[in-house]
Design an enzyme around this catalytic site. Sequence first.
Site, PDB file in Angstrom:
ATOM      1  N   CYS A  85      -4.105   2.141  -6.193  1.00 39.68           N
ATOM      2  CA  CYS A  85      -4.513   1.186  -5.164  1.00 39.68           C
ATOM      3  C   CYS A  85      -5.756   0.395  -5.554  1.00 39.68           C
ATOM      4  O   CYS A  85      -6.137  -0.546  -4.853  1.00 39.68           O
ATOM      5  CB  CYS A  85      -4.759   1.904  -3.843  1.00 39.68           C
ATOM      6  SG  CYS A  85      -3.326   2.810  -3.243  1.00 39.68           S
ATOM      7  N   CYS A 208      -2.912   5.912   9.335  1.00 37.25           N
ATOM      8  CA  CYS A 208      -2.327   5.581   8.045  1.00 37.25           C
ATOM      9  C   CYS A 208      -2.193   4.076   7.862  1.00 37.25           C
ATOM     10  O   CYS A 208      -1.814   3.355   8.790  1.00 37.25           O
ATOM     11  CB  CYS A 208      -0.948   6.218   7.915  1.00 37.25           C
ATOM     12  SG  CYS A 208      -0.930   8.009   8.209  1.00 37.25           S
ATOM     13  N   HIS A 334      -1.816  -3.272   3.538  1.00 41.84           N
ATOM     14  CA  HIS A 334      -2.187  -2.649   2.267  1.00 41.84           C
ATOM     15  C   HIS A 334      -1.100  -2.836   1.208  1.00 41.84           C
ATOM     16  O   HIS A 334      -0.445  -1.867   0.803  1.00 41.84           O
ATOM     17  CB  HIS A 334      -2.481  -1.174   2.500  1.00 41.84           C
ATOM     18  CG  HIS A 334      -2.977  -0.431   1.298  1.00 41.84           C
ATOM     19  ND1 HIS A 334      -3.695  -1.026   0.281  1.00 41.84           N
ATOM     20  CD2 HIS A 334      -2.844   0.889   0.935  1.00 41.84           C
ATOM     21  CE1 HIS A 334      -4.001  -0.114  -0.639  1.00 41.84           C
ATOM     22  NE2 HIS A 334      -3.481   1.044  -0.266  1.00 41.84           N
TER      23      HIS A 334
END
Length: 386
Positions: A85, A208, A334
């Site tokens: 990430c 999340c 994300h």
Amino acid sequence: MRPVAVIGAGKTPFGAFPDKDLRTLAVEAAEKALHNANIEKGAIESFYLGNFAGPEFTSQNHLAPYISSALGMLGIPATRFEAACASSGAAFFQAYMGVASGIYDAVLVVGVEKMTNQSTARVTEILAGAGDGATEVKAGSTFPSLFAMIARRHMHDFGTTREHLSAVAVKNHENGALNPDAQMRKVITLEQAMKGRPVADPLNLYDCSLISDGAAAVVLCAADQARNYTDKPVKVLGVAQASDWMALDQKADITTFGAVKAAAKKAYEMAGVGPKQIEFAELHDCFTIAEIIAMEDLGLVERGRGGFFTAEGNTRRSGSLPTNASGGLKSKGHPVGATGVAQICDIVQQLRCEAGDRQLKKHSLGLAQNLGGSGATCVVTILGRD
């Protein structure tokens, strides 16, 4: 090493875009950044791509020239960087080094990921590849389960509560609702956040981050040339990358990430500032507990007090340390390979007073923290107004 500036920034909205492939998203963000920088494509001397799992998500390899050629950038180096990430944070770090060293005068950095064309189960499997495949993954661990263990230990050691985790989600949703590029523009209450569908105890759905498509891009150039292109250059005051063990069982303490602390120390020293001088931050809230631990490891709050600090309202836009005014990964989205550069774009917007309804009162010194895996990689960047 010579000073470096960001002269242009551009992002796509984050979300689910079935009509846009990975290359389309990357080109869109890149062209926005080039236009924002008032620079011609021919002036770009090197192309840096941050992407975690394009081959797995899209079945396309050799992604850097795949994208740079679509931009008409032929004959220059085009390289992909993968650091889970933190992929585009790592790409940004290397791009900075290319300009600071004097090898290049102007470079383009793009981060991109296309995730929503896969099922949730397949996305989870692909993301798990950023963990230790021989131990954690083989045992069935996923990142929600790993960060759930981290959260539970932090609760045990420091008294962090379920309410503290939810306070992160509530704040980030509140910010994301004001961000026109955010994937989840939805205000939630503390009660809603507390009662979200369980994912991995103590984490629920609201703890999340999202499965997202999107891209972000920035143009870097030598600081002494920046005003040839823009009257709003942003200084790269400090940037550092560090690494650590991948698996949780190899870490001495899973409530702190050594890579974050190491990268922060180097970035602060390079910028000549300390954590108390940071006015706002974009932190890597892949899970709510990750934001809490990040602010502790960065020295922005005392160890073990991140949850309390958040619940007291200090990280809201009106608080003493506004954090994730963009909505963070939790609300903004994300697309993992895009996140690091997207954070930098968000810092640039604030420094230039271009953040619209999310504009902060204090906005002269901002920090971005981009995490890879469960703390195996971290890039910390400190930006300031010229």
